[in-house]
Design a protein around this motif. Structure first.
Motif, PDB file in Angstrom:
ATOM      1  N   ALA A  81      41.651  41.902  34.482  1.00  0.00           N
ATOM      2  CA  ALA A  81      42.507  40.544  34.359  1.00  0.00           C
ATOM      3  C   ALA A  81      42.420  39.749  35.342  1.00  0.00           C
ATOM      4  CB  ALA A  81      44.238  41.136  34.041  1.00  0.00           C
ATOM      5  N   GLY A  82      42.255  40.228  36.683  1.00  0.00           N
ATOM      6  CA  GLY A  82      42.170  39.360  37.794  1.00  0.00           C
ATOM      7  C   GLY A  82      40.952  38.671  37.930  1.00  0.00           C
ATOM      8  N   LEU A  83      39.820  39.357  37.394  1.00  0.00           N
ATOM      9  CA  LEU A  83      38.415  38.882  37.626  1.00  0.00           C
ATOM     10  C   LEU A  83      38.344  37.714  36.529  1.00  0.00           C
ATOM     11  CD1 LEU A  83      36.140  42.031  37.945  1.00  0.00           C
ATOM     12  CD2 LEU A  83      36.042  40.315  39.333  1.00  0.00           C
ATOM     13  N   PHE A  84      38.832  38.107  35.194  1.00  0.00           N
ATOM     14  CA  PHE A  84      38.357  37.290  34.142  1.00  0.00           C
ATOM     15  C   PHE A  84      39.417  36.252  33.478  1.00  0.00           C
ATOM     16  CE2 PHE A  84      35.476  40.842  33.890  1.00  0.00           C
ATOM     17  CZ  PHE A  84      34.313  40.310  34.207  1.00  0.00           C
ATOM     18  N   ILE A  85      40.714  36.492  33.670  1.00  0.00           N
ATOM     19  CA  ILE A  85      41.642  35.892  33.090  1.00  0.00           C
ATOM     20  C   ILE A  85      41.503  34.085  33.752  1.00  0.00           C
ATOM     21  CG2 ILE A  85      44.167  35.162  32.791  1.00  0.00           C
ATOM     22  CD1 ILE A  85      44.504  37.963  31.947  1.00  0.00           C
ATOM     23  N   PRO A  86      41.475  34.253  35.210  1.00  0.00           N
ATOM     24  CA  PRO A  86      41.083  32.772  35.608  1.00  0.00           C
ATOM     25  C   PRO A  86      40.222  31.946  34.908  1.00  0.00           C
ATOM     26  CG  PRO A  86      41.576  34.326  37.233  1.00  0.00           C
ATOM     27  CD  PRO A  86      41.265  35.291  36.134  1.00  0.00           C
ATOM     28  N   SER A  87      39.044  32.508  34.799  1.00  0.00           N
ATOM     29  CA  SER A  87      38.144  31.625  34.196  1.00  0.00           C
ATOM     30  C   SER A  87      38.196  31.412  32.693  1.00  0.00           C
ATOM     31  CB  SER A  87      36.646  32.543  34.591  1.00  0.00           C
ATOM     32  OG  SER A  87      36.511  33.649  33.566  1.00  0.00           O
ATOM     33  N   VAL A  88      38.690  32.349  32.020  1.00  0.00           N
ATOM     34  CA  VAL A  88      39.187  32.022  30.690  1.00  0.00           C
ATOM     35  C   VAL A  88      39.985  30.874  30.674  1.00  0.00           C
ATOM     36  CG1 VAL A  88      40.114  33.029  28.394  1.00  0.00           C
ATOM     37  CG2 VAL A  88      38.618  34.146  29.681  1.00  0.00           C
ATOM     38  N   ALA A 143      37.452  52.010  41.146  1.00  0.00           N
ATOM     39  CA  ALA A 143      37.054  51.509  42.662  1.00  0.00           C
ATOM     40  C   ALA A 143      36.217  50.478  42.298  1.00  0.00           C
ATOM     41  CB  ALA A 143      36.305  53.034  43.158  1.00  0.00           C
ATOM     42  N   TRP A 144      35.274  50.520  41.342  1.00  0.00           N
ATOM     43  CA  TRP A 144      34.186  49.375  41.278  1.00  0.00           C
ATOM     44  C   TRP A 144      34.992  48.081  40.714  1.00  0.00           C
ATOM     45  CZ3 TRP A 144      30.026  49.061  43.713  1.00  0.00           C
ATOM     46  CH2 TRP A 144      29.256  47.725  43.174  1.00  0.00           C
ATOM     47  N   LEU A 145      35.738  48.113  39.828  1.00  0.00           N
ATOM     48  CA  LEU A 145      36.728  47.119  39.201  1.00  0.00           C
ATOM     49  C   LEU A 145      37.618  46.400  40.047  1.00  0.00           C
ATOM     50  CD1 LEU A 145      37.423  48.243  35.715  1.00  0.00           C
ATOM     51  CD2 LEU A 145      35.852  46.172  36.273  1.00  0.00           C
ATOM     52  N   ALA A 146      38.165  47.164  41.000  1.00  0.00           N
ATOM     53  CA  ALA A 146      38.989  46.757  42.244  1.00  0.00           C
ATOM     54  C   ALA A 146      38.254  46.044  43.347  1.00  0.00           C
ATOM     55  CB  ALA A 146      39.836  47.925  42.678  1.00  0.00           C
ATOM     56  N   GLY A 147      36.984  46.834  43.585  1.00  0.00           N
ATOM     57  CA  GLY A 147      36.077  46.149  44.677  1.00  0.00           C
ATOM     58  C   GLY A 147      35.435  44.841  44.235  1.00  0.00           C
ATOM     59  N   SER A 148      35.234  44.779  42.816  1.00  0.00           N
ATOM     60  CA  SER A 148      34.546  43.615  42.355  1.00  0.00           C
ATOM     61  C   SER A 148      35.700  42.160  42.383  1.00  0.00           C
ATOM     62  CB  SER A 148      34.045  43.623  40.877  1.00  0.00           C
ATOM     63  OG  SER A 148      33.051  44.598  40.704  1.00  0.00           O
ATOM     64  N   TRP A 149      36.885  42.913  42.123  1.00  0.00           N
ATOM     65  CA  TRP A 149      37.998  41.720  42.100  1.00  0.00           C
ATOM     66  C   TRP A 149      38.189  41.333  43.696  1.00  0.00           C
ATOM     67  CZ3 TRP A 149      42.720  41.973  44.963  1.00  0.00           C
ATOM     68  CH2 TRP A 149      43.448  40.855  44.682  1.00  0.00           C
ATOM     69  N   ALA A 150      38.162  42.308  44.377  1.00  0.00           N
ATOM     70  CA  ALA A 150      38.274  41.804  45.831  1.00  0.00           C
ATOM     71  C   ALA A 150      37.263  40.945  46.374  1.00  0.00           C
ATOM     72  CB  ALA A 150      38.306  43.264  46.740  1.00  0.00           C
ATOM     73  N   LEU A 151      36.119  41.294  45.992  1.00  0.00           N
ATOM     74  CA  LEU A 151      34.789  40.602  46.455  1.00  0.00           C
ATOM     75  C   LEU A 151      34.814  38.989  46.149  1.00  0.00           C
ATOM     76  CD1 LEU A 151      31.727  42.868  46.182  1.00  0.00           C
ATOM     77  CD2 LEU A 151      32.614  41.785  48.222  1.00  0.00           C
ATOM     78  N   ALA A 152      35.234  39.021  44.684  1.00  0.00           N
ATOM     79  CA  ALA A 152      35.434  37.678  44.076  1.00  0.00           C
ATOM     80  C   ALA A 152      36.585  36.910  44.782  1.00  0.00           C
ATOM     81  CB  ALA A 152      35.819  37.657  42.452  1.00  0.00           C
ATOM     82  N   GLN A 153      37.656  37.484  45.062  1.00  0.00           N
ATOM     83  CA  GLN A 153      38.638  36.917  45.487  1.00  0.00           C
ATOM     84  C   GLN A 153      38.552  36.482  47.018  1.00  0.00           C
ATOM     85  OE1 GLN A 153      41.006  36.467  43.441  1.00  0.00           O
ATOM     86  NE2 GLN A 153      42.721  35.814  44.454  1.00  0.00           N
ATOM     87  N   PHE A 154      37.919  37.570  47.939  1.00  0.00           N
ATOM     88  CA  PHE A 154      37.685  37.166  49.162  1.00  0.00           C
ATOM     89  C   PHE A 154      36.517  37.008  49.713  1.00  0.00           C
ATOM     90  CE2 PHE A 154      41.377  40.169  48.512  1.00  0.00           C
ATOM     91  CZ  PHE A 154      42.341  39.443  48.580  1.00  0.00           C
ATOM     92  N   ALA A 155      35.463  37.186  49.054  1.00  0.00           N
ATOM     93  CA  ALA A 155      34.196  36.914  49.555  1.00  0.00           C
ATOM     94  C   ALA A 155      33.319  35.787  48.783  1.00  0.00           C
ATOM     95  CB  ALA A 155      33.393  38.037  49.861  1.00  0.00           C
ATOM     96  N   GLY A 156      34.144  35.398  47.603  1.00  0.00           N
ATOM     97  CA  GLY A 156      33.308  34.427  46.653  1.00  0.00           C
ATOM     98  C   GLY A 156      32.231  35.176  45.844  1.00  0.00           C
ATOM     99  N   VAL A 157      32.033  36.087  45.912  1.00  0.00           N
ATOM    100  CA  VAL A 157      30.821  36.799  45.104  1.00  0.00           C
ATOM    101  C   VAL A 157      31.221  37.037  43.815  1.00  0.00           C
ATOM    102  CG1 VAL A 157      29.440  39.136  44.871  1.00  0.00           C
ATOM    103  CG2 VAL A 157      30.268  38.364  46.925  1.00  0.00           C
ATOM    104  N   SER A 158      30.644  36.171  42.793  1.00  0.00           N
ATOM    105  CA  SER A 158      30.946  36.142  41.590  1.00  0.00           C
ATOM    106  C   SER A 158      29.897  37.039  40.564  1.00  0.00           C
ATOM    107  CB  SER A 158      31.099  34.764  40.932  1.00  0.00           C
ATOM    108  OG  SER A 158      29.854  34.283  40.856  1.00  0.00           O
ATOM    109  N   GLN A 159      30.430  37.730  39.657  1.00  0.00           N
ATOM    110  CA  GLN A 159      29.555  38.306  38.845  1.00  0.00           C
ATOM    111  C   GLN A 159      29.850  37.931  37.472  1.00  0.00           C
ATOM    112  OE1 GLN A 159      29.038  42.772  39.921  1.00  0.00           O
ATOM    113  NE2 GLN A 159      31.121  42.336  41.119  1.00  0.00           N
ATOM    114  N   THR A 160      28.673  37.952  36.536  1.00  0.00           N
ATOM    115  CA  THR A 160      28.754  38.063  35.189  1.00  0.00           C
ATOM    116  C   THR A 160      29.748  39.274  34.547  1.00  0.00           C
ATOM    117  OG1 THR A 160      26.849  38.976  34.555  1.00  0.00           O
ATOM    118  CG2 THR A 160      26.779  36.659  35.241  1.00  0.00           C
ATOM    119  N   PRO A 161      30.377  39.046  33.149  1.00  0.00           N
ATOM    120  CA  PRO A 161      30.898  40.099  32.668  1.00  0.00           C
ATOM    121  C   PRO A 161      30.192  41.348  32.667  1.00  0.00           C
ATOM    122  CG  PRO A 161      31.792  38.144  31.457  1.00  0.00           C
ATOM    123  CD  PRO A 161      30.706  37.671  32.695  1.00  0.00           C
ATOM    124  N   LEU A 162      28.823  40.882  32.123  1.00  0.00           N
ATOM    125  CA  LEU A 162      27.756  42.177  32.093  1.00  0.00           C
ATOM    126  C   LEU A 162      27.319  42.921  33.228  1.00  0.00           C
ATOM    127  CD1 LEU A 162      25.827  43.655  29.996  1.00  0.00           C
ATOM    128  CD2 LEU A 162      24.175  42.304  30.566  1.00  0.00           C
TER     129      LEU A 162
END
Ligand SMILES: [Zn+2]
Length: 273
Positions: free
Chosen positions: A254-261, A13-32
């Motif tokens: 993958a959705g969260l970190f592959i694009p930036s890598v 739930a947290w990972l999917a939510g973080s992905w959705a926030l990054a994707q649709f609301a532009g909320v970026s979080q560091t890997p940590l």
């Protein structure tokens, strides 16, 4: 559901939510930050079962979470269970049955999720990094116990406690100290709510409507019909659900970190030419 499924559902739930926030609301979080949120949410998804006490004096029984930190957490579980039973008895209406045990009562309600989330954020805001260290220590212990149940069983509570302490130390050493970390409370609350959903698809349900009185009952157990309920520890839970949670988690990572890598590799490629 059993401990590992609850913990996995919280992580997913947290990972999917973080992905959705990054994707649709532009909320970026560091890997940590993502890792800490995921661990806290996975731990939060086990928290409601801290109302399942064992026998403190003989160091036996209790839910997965109740055994995380040995007898100490077993004692906490005993207190939580008795407190929950107290809330149940104090607020029960004439058609609510009498109960001898507080399992699946107060800690399985939405007000509890909100309260514990608010409390976590209040602590983190008031005491900053040191509160974060304490919260991460406790929640990481629950998450480790839940996610790696067989390892945790074999390793014993001392190792689990040491591992959580290491995670808390690493977090403290690497997390910037100038923020209030309001997301931590959200992670705990989301984890709790995900736990309630998990219990709702198994037999018996949870008192999700509390404290709304209906038909002289305050503690109506809500869930899907028993004939359709997921059997605790059965094939649907262990194979289907856990696989689904794992796939969701991996896809989100993958959705969260592959694009930036990819972006970085691309930049390095052009910089090297
Ligand atoms: Zn539960």
């Amino acid at each position: 559901m059993m401990g590992p499924s609850h913990a996995l559902s919280g992580a997913a739930a947290w990972l999917a939510g973080s992905w959705a926030l990054a994707q649709f609301a532009g909320v970026s979080q560091t890997p940590l930050e993502v890792a800490v949120g995921t661990a806290v949410c996975a731990g939060g998804a086990l928290l409601p079962d801290l109302d399942m006490s064992g026998k403190v004096t003989r160091n036996q029984g209790g839910a997965t979470v109740a055994r995380t930190f040995g007898v100490a957490s077993l004692f906490v579980a005993e207190v939580v269970e008795k407190f929950s039973l107290g809330v149940y008895t104090a607020t029960k209406l004439s058609r609510d049955p009498r109960r001898e045990n507080g399992h699946r009562t107060f800690t399985h309600t939405l007000p509890f999720c909100a309260l514990i989330g608010w409390g976590t954020t209040a602590l983190a805001t008031e005491y900053g990094k040191w509160a974060v260290v304490g919260i991460v220590f406790f929640m990481a212990g629950l998450a480790l116990r839940g996610l790696f149940d067989e390892w945790a069983e074999r390793a014993g509570w001392v190792i689990v406690t040491l591992a959580s302490a290491f995670i808390a130390w690493f977090t403290a050493a690497n997390l910037p100290g100038d923020r209030g970390y309001p997301l931590l409370g959200l992670a705990v609350a989301v984890g709790c709510v995900v736990h309630l959903f998990g219990d709702m698809i198994t037999k018996n349900g949870v008192p999700i409507l509390w404290p709304i009185p209906l038909n002289r009952r305050m503690w109506r157990m809500i869930g899907i019909p028993n004939s359709m309920a997921v059997k605790v520890g059965g094939k649907v839970e262990v194979v289907v659900l856990r696989t689904a949670f794992t796939v969701i988690s991996l896809l989100s990572i993958a959705g969260l970190f592959i694009p930036s890598v990819l972006e970085r590799l691309n930049e390095e490629f052009w910089a090297s030419r």
